[in-house]
Design an enzyme around this catalytic site. Structure first.
Site, PDB file in Angstrom:
ATOM      1  N   GLU A   1       0.826  -1.217   0.000  1.00  0.00           N
ATOM      2  CA  GLU A   1       0.000   0.000   0.000  1.00  0.00           C
ATOM      3  C   GLU A   1       0.857   1.263   0.000  1.00  0.00           C
ATOM      4  O   GLU A   1       2.049   1.215   0.300  1.00  0.00           O
ATOM      5  CB  GLU A   1      -0.941   0.008   1.198  1.00  0.00           C
ATOM      6  CG  GLU A   1      -0.238   0.019   2.542  1.00  0.00           C
ATOM      7  CD  GLU A   1      -1.081   0.602   3.662  1.00  0.00           C
ATOM      8  OE1 GLU A   1      -1.615   1.707   3.491  1.00  0.00           O
ATOM      9  OE2 GLU A   1      -1.169  -0.044   4.721  1.00  0.00           O
TER      10      GLU A   1
ATOM     11  N   LYS B   1      -3.196  -1.752  15.675  1.00  0.00           N
ATOM     12  CA  LYS B   1      -2.620  -0.943  16.759  1.00  0.00           C
ATOM     13  C   LYS B   1      -3.582  -0.823  17.921  1.00  0.00           C
ATOM     14  O   LYS B   1      -4.799  -0.847  17.743  1.00  0.00           O
ATOM     15  CB  LYS B   1      -2.328   0.459  16.230  1.00  0.00           C
ATOM     16  CG  LYS B   1      -1.015   0.593  15.537  1.00  0.00           C
ATOM     17  CD  LYS B   1      -0.486   2.017  15.662  1.00  0.00           C
ATOM     18  CE  LYS B   1       0.841   2.113  14.943  1.00  0.00           C
ATOM     19  NZ  LYS B   1       0.658   2.293  13.487  1.00  0.00           N
TER      20      LYS B   1
HETATM   21  N1  PSU Z   1      -2.659   1.676  10.825  1.00  0.00           N
HETATM   22  C1  PSU Z   1      -1.323   1.783  10.932  1.00  0.00           C
HETATM   23  N2  PSU Z   1      -0.628   2.377   9.938  1.00  0.00           N
HETATM   24  C2  PSU Z   1      -1.235   2.887   8.820  1.00  0.00           C
HETATM   25  C3  PSU Z   1      -2.647   2.755   8.714  1.00  0.00           C
HETATM   26  C4  PSU Z   1      -3.314   2.153   9.731  1.00  0.00           C
HETATM   27  O1  PSU Z   1      -0.767   1.347  11.925  1.00  0.00           O
HETATM   28  O2  PSU Z   1      -0.559   3.448   7.948  1.00  0.00           O
HETATM   29  C5  PSU Z   1      -3.342   3.261   7.490  1.00  0.00           C
HETATM   30  C6  PSU Z   1      -3.650   2.095   6.529  1.00  0.00           C
HETATM   31  O3  PSU Z   1      -3.525   2.539   5.193  1.00  0.00           O
HETATM   32  C7  PSU Z   1      -5.101   1.786   6.849  1.00  0.00           C
HETATM   33  C8  PSU Z   1      -5.640   3.166   7.130  1.00  0.00           C
HETATM   34  O4  PSU Z   1      -5.797   1.169   5.784  1.00  0.00           O
HETATM   35  O5  PSU Z   1      -4.603   3.815   7.836  1.00  0.00           O
HETATM   36  C9  PSU Z   1      -6.916   3.121   7.933  1.00  0.00           C
HETATM   37  O6  PSU Z   1      -7.449   4.397   8.020  1.00  0.00           O
HETATM   38  P1  PSU Z   1      -8.917   4.579   8.603  1.00  0.00           P
HETATM   39  O7  PSU Z   1      -8.792   4.185  10.051  1.00  0.00           O
HETATM   40  O8  PSU Z   1      -9.230   6.026   8.424  1.00  0.00           O
HETATM   41  O9  PSU Z   1      -9.800   3.661   7.827  1.00  0.00           O
END
Ligand code: PSU
Ligand code: MN
Length: 306
Positions: free
Chosen positions: A27, A161
């Site tokens: 990604e 996390k």
């Molecule tokens: N969690 C991490 N590192 C990240 C992300 C999440 O520890 O870089 C990024 C990933 O691309 C994940 C996105 O798909 O954040 C999720 O964002 P949201 O919670 O807004 O869906």
């Protein structure tokens, strides 16, 4: 217009896919919104090398100038790392970004979509999005979880996390019928920490077992993803309780500043890095390499099976 008319696949990747050779999607949100510049430039190159070292072809995805890019050139990778006018693109944002020719980094959800469109079966990330703490009230649930329900790509992650409600994240995945497999662990990992205190559905012994589960799911037309929890290598793991304190502080600041919606995850990631003086960054990088390695191995096993 068809799907393929929106997409540029690097020749090397298309060649590998045409010959059923292993390919691993990566990604770009982790680059643009999850790691600082310029450290992310070294990471972006190295994670691709890790995939190659295992005998698979890396395919980092992004939306650039109205095109879905499957595989990025070094200069496109740098554009993602600089993150100037690069948005965070989840499923809902894809049509707008493509039609308006805006540059966007793909989240787990969007990378799954892009991988599936290109025919890539395995994807390595750092951590997935999930149900946020308090999500039962705010309804802040990452689109990553819905994507795992519907899009047939296997996602290798180091768990989720502690910024998230890991218990509810796993409940959601259960409801949506997503298998959660541990790579050599019966505990779903918590990103910086090897254990979250919540179990996986099955503790796989090796990548061959994981590939067999993935193949069986899709043979049965049980569409959707498989989530593989791959714990951070022991030597880079951080203390769960210490991280809990850091995360509580980051969450309190986000609350004070009123950070919400798609900004919350990037905000918390940056805050954690600041509060841990970069120690967490080293761990983040290493767990992502480890996921890339395991994803490449799963991809090789899948190639053997089909
Ligand atoms: N969690 C991490 N590192 C990240 C992300 C999440 O520890 O870089 C990024 C990933 O691309 C994940 C996105 O798909 O954040 C999720 O964002 P949201 O919670 O807004 O869906
Ligand atoms: Mn959200």
């Amino acid at each position: 217009m068809q799907m393929k008319d929106y997409m540029d696949v690097l020749p090397e990747i298309q060649e590998a896919l045409d010959h059923n050779q292993p390919v691993v999607a990566l990604e770009s949100t982790i680059l643009s919104h999850g790691m600082p510049f310029p450290e992310n430039v070294g990471f972006a190159a190295e994670v691709e090398k890790v995939v190659r070292a295992e005998g698979a072809i890396p395919a980092t995805t992004a939306l650039i100038n109205g095109r879905i890019k499957i595989g990025l050139s070094p200069s496109e990778l740098e554009t993602m790392c600089r993150a100037e006018n690069v948005g965070k693109v989840s499923r809902r944002d894809m049509p707008t970004y493509l039609a308006m020719k805006k540059n966007g980094a793909t989240t787990v959800a969007t990378t799954m979509i892009c991988a599936a469109m290109a025919g890539i079966k395995v994807f390595a990330t750092g951590g997935i999005g999930g149900v946020h703490r308090g999500g039962e009230v705010t309804m802040d649930i990452s689109a990553d979880l819905q994507e795992l329900k519907q899009t047939s790509v296997a996602v290798v992650c180091a768990g989720a996390k502690q910024i998230l409600d890991i218990g509810r994240t796993l409940e959601y995945l259960e409801t949506m019928g997503v298998p959660v497999i541990g790579n050599g662990t019966s505990d779903f990992p918590a990103f910086y920490c090897r254990k979250s205190g919540f179990g996986v559905d099955y503790a796989a012994k090796n990548e061959a077992e994981i590939a067999a589960i993935i193949k069986t799911k899709w043979d049965l037309k049980l569409d959707g993803g498989v989530l593989i929890g791959n714990p951070i290598p022991e030597e880079y793991a951080l203390d769960f309780d210490e991280m809990e304190q850091v995360i509580n502080q980051a969450l309190a600041e986000a609350d004070e500043k009123g950070v919400r919606g798609k900004e919350i995850t990037p905000f918390l990631l940056a805050k954690i890095k600041e509060l841990t003086k970069g120690v967490s960054f080293a761990s983040n990088v290493q767990l992502a390499y480890n996921n890339a390695r395991v994803a490449a191995k799963i991809s090789k096993e899948l190639s053997k099976l089909s």
